[in-house]
Write a protein that holds these residues in place. Sequence first.
Motif, short mmCIF file in Angstrom:
data_model
loop_
_atom_site.label_atom_id
_atom_site.label_comp_id
_atom_site.label_asym_id
_atom_site.label_seq_id
_atom_site.Cartn_x
_atom_site.Cartn_y
_atom_site.Cartn_z
N ASN A 1 -26.13 2.44 55.06
CA ASN A 1 -25.32 2.22 56.39
C ASN A 1 -24.80 3.47 56.93
O ASN A 1 -23.45 3.85 57.30
CB ASN A 1 -24.08 1.52 56.10
CG ASN A 1 -24.70 0.18 55.79
OD1 ASN A 1 -25.58 -0.41 55.55
ND2 ASN A 1 -23.48 -0.76 55.02
N TRP B 1 -26.45 6.90 59.66
CA TRP B 1 -27.34 7.56 60.79
C TRP B 1 -28.49 8.61 60.33
O TRP B 1 -28.78 9.32 61.26
CB TRP B 1 -26.53 7.82 61.83
CG TRP B 1 -25.60 6.69 62.39
CD1 TRP B 1 -24.23 6.87 62.18
CD2 TRP B 1 -25.54 5.49 62.98
NE1 TRP B 1 -23.51 5.82 62.67
CE2 TRP B 1 -24.39 4.94 63.03
CE3 TRP B 1 -26.69 4.89 63.38
CZ2 TRP B 1 -24.26 3.44 63.62
CZ3 TRP B 1 -26.59 3.44 63.87
CH2 TRP B 1 -25.34 2.98 64.05
N ASN C 1 -30.58 1.07 55.67
CA ASN C 1 -29.92 1.05 57.21
C ASN C 1 -29.40 2.27 57.36
O ASN C 1 -28.24 2.61 57.53
CB ASN C 1 -28.82 -0.02 56.80
CG ASN C 1 -27.96 0.02 58.27
OD1 ASN C 1 -28.58 0.03 59.40
ND2 ASN C 1 -26.48 -0.77 58.15
C1 LIG Z 1 -25.62 -0.70 59.25
O1 LIG Z 1 -25.00 0.38 59.42
C2 LIG Z 1 -24.17 0.37 60.62
C3 LIG Z 1 -23.44 1.69 60.60
O2 LIG Z 1 -22.80 1.97 59.57
C4 LIG Z 1 -23.32 -0.70 60.41
O3 LIG Z 1 -22.23 -1.01 61.41
C5 LIG Z 1 -24.05 -1.95 60.20
O4 LIG Z 1 -23.04 -3.10 59.96
C6 LIG Z 1 -24.89 -1.95 59.04
N1 LIG Z 1 -25.75 -3.09 59.01
C7 LIG Z 1 -26.00 -3.79 57.95
C8 LIG Z 1 -26.84 -4.92 57.88
O5 LIG Z 1 -25.43 -3.69 56.70
#
Ligand SMILES: *[C@@H]1O[C@H](CO)[C@@H](O)[C@H](O)[C@H]1NC(C)=O
Length: 291
Positions: free
Chosen positions: A63, A65, A87
């Motif tokens: 999660n 970038w 992610n």
């Molecule tokens: C992926 O990462 C983004 C940025 O941190 C976050 O906002 C988003 O919820 C994440 N998506 C998942 C499916 O975890």
Amino acid sequence: PPPRSLGCSPFLALISSTLLTQGQNCPSSCLCPDHHTVDCTGKGLTHVPDSIPLDVRRLLLSNNWIPWIPSDFLVLYSDLVYLDLRNNSLSLLEPGTLSTSSRLVFLDLGSNNLTEIPSGTFGESRSLIKLRLGNNPHLTMMGKDAFIGLTSLRELELERNGFTELDVSVLEPLPSLRKLRLEGNPWLCNCHFAKLFVWLTENRHKLPTGMEGIECSLPLNGRRIPLSLLSEDSFRECRGTLTLTDYLIVIFSGISVSVAAIMASFFLASTVHCFQRFSKGSKGDDDDGSD
Ligand SMILES: *[C@@H]1O[C@H](CO)[C@@H](O)[C@H](O)[C@H]1NC(C)=O
Ligand SMILES: *[C@@H]1O[C@H](CO)[C@@H](O)[C@H](O)[C@H]1NC(C)=O
């Protein structure tokens, strides 16, 4: 497990002990709940943080970038067992980045923007047991030897990528595979799919969704149907399609047949000619005799 490369170990050991004497350092904004874990989940990172302890075993970077992993990453963090990059914004893996590790057991590259897994990407990852590559919607290309060397791999996730076809020889060098996810790809059930279909039928116990959970589009109208509605017979027209090798064989056998035919007719013609001459000659003798 294979022996670690002896050339690097003393050097890395020296660096680690130097860092250890400076005390356990945790990258700022990350958590280090225990001595071997660094947790930087969802910290808005745009690159792999510096100052990760070199003896880290579990590195959680999901999660964020992060668009890129330095190609010496796994050489530096050679104790890494668990690497979660789910992610992030990875679109390219530099050659060699993941082929050097000998300890990684879990690797999550799901939900990134990878487009290609080239041959030899995981070259020496003999400890890897679980590899997650799903949810990379632009992932359409897979080198023939992309998974070569993954002799311990038990779980492979390739779901919800962009694959329309997959060379079955990509999956063949995975002797330990128990679980394979392929659902949610835009598979085309044309003749390129025939070999994969046969392989999937024989290995259906490895598919968590079964054959009914994987769909492919019919070549004529694009309708998507579950693989469970198809049989090997559905691909029987494909047996009629000729490959380049087939064409070459046909052409060359055609040439050999023609050559053989020419030689045979030449032989026959000369035999007939000799025979005619012979019978003519003997007739002539007869004629001479009678005169
Ligand atoms: C992926 O990462 C983004 C940025 O941190 C976050 O906002 C988003 O919820 C994440 N998506 C998942 C499916 O975890
Ligand atoms: C992902 O990759 C595709 C193809 O290379 C590109 O068109 C797209 O913009 C990328 N998406 C993101 C979010 O970077």
